[in-house]
Design an enzyme around this catalytic site. Structure first.
Site, short mmCIF file in Angstrom:
data_model
loop_
_atom_site.label_atom_id
_atom_site.label_comp_id
_atom_site.label_asym_id
_atom_site.label_seq_id
_atom_site.Cartn_x
_atom_site.Cartn_y
_atom_site.Cartn_z
N ARG A 58 29.26 15.46 43.96
CA ARG A 58 30.04 16.54 42.79
C ARG A 58 29.22 15.60 41.68
O ARG A 58 29.56 16.02 40.47
CB ARG A 58 31.52 15.88 42.96
CG ARG A 58 31.97 16.72 43.78
CD ARG A 58 33.82 17.28 43.69
NE ARG A 58 34.70 15.25 44.13
CZ ARG A 58 34.35 14.67 44.79
NH1 ARG A 58 34.16 15.58 45.99
NH2 ARG A 58 34.77 13.78 45.07
N GLU A 95 37.62 0.27 50.13
CA GLU A 95 39.21 -0.09 50.25
C GLU A 95 39.42 -0.15 51.70
O GLU A 95 39.91 -1.18 51.68
CB GLU A 95 40.12 1.21 49.76
CG GLU A 95 41.97 0.94 49.60
CD GLU A 95 43.00 1.99 49.25
OE1 GLU A 95 42.57 2.85 49.02
OE2 GLU A 95 44.13 2.07 49.31
#
Ligand code: AMP
Length: 170
Positions: A58, A95
């Site tokens: 993106r 994460e």
């Protein structure tokens, strides 16, 4: 124009617990897309930029247009295994687990001024990894630009010492 209201929240994408900020609702609107690009360009138009390094995928939506408007080159930062020629790589933590970003070894010349662009700043790991790639090649990061900053994740703290700018803050 209220750009923030044009971002769509998609709960539990790509996995449970993540509130995905979907920019497709903003970029499909001609005026909103133009406004976002104009505001990003306003921020960097007087900077000495040789190359825009944008992050898959993106980041390319904004990075490509900004490179054109700045009269700069465009360098794609890609996920592992996508670039065809010789690459440099950086591994960084997510994460859960790790990820790898790559750039072509000849993408940036030592001393070139580089603008880093992505759609969204979350924890800052992706942008920091990109900065590391640029600096490995001897490039100098002049600024790091995002459409969105998820401020509660404090990504800017990971980018301390760099000129960081985002249009929309949540
Ligand atoms: P980070 O490395 O944590 O700053 O994550 C930033 C990268 O992950 C960007 O390339 C974003 O496109 C993507 N990303 C992370 N969190 C979100 C989210 N909540 N919504 C949309 N994209 C996200």
């Amino acid at each position: 124009m209220d750009l923030a209201s044009m971002i769509r929240d998609v709960p539990d994408f790509p996995k449970k617990g993540i509130l995905f900020k979907d920019i497709t609702t903003l970029i499909k609107d001609p005026k909103a897309f133009q406004t976002a690009i104009d505001m990003m360009f306003d921020y960097c138009k007087d900077m000495p930029v040789d190359v825009v390094a944008a992050i898959e995928s993106r980041g390319y939506i904004f990075g490509g247009v900004l490179a054109y408007k700045l009269g700069a080159g465009f360098v794609p930062v890609r996920k592992e295994g996508k670039l065809p020629a010789e690459t440099i790589r950086v591994e960084y933590s997510l994460e859960y687990g790790t990820a790898v970003l790559e750039m072509h070894k000849d993408a940036i010349e030592p001393g070139q001024k580089v603008l880093v662009v992505d759609d969204l700043l979350a924890t800052g790991g992706t942008a920091k990894a990109t900065i590391d790639l640029v600096e490995q090649l001897g490039g100098e990061v002049v600024a790091v630009l995002f459409l969105i900053d998820l401020t509660f994740l404090k990504g800017v703290e990971k980018l301390k010492g760099y000129d960081v700018y985002s249009l929309i803050k949540f």
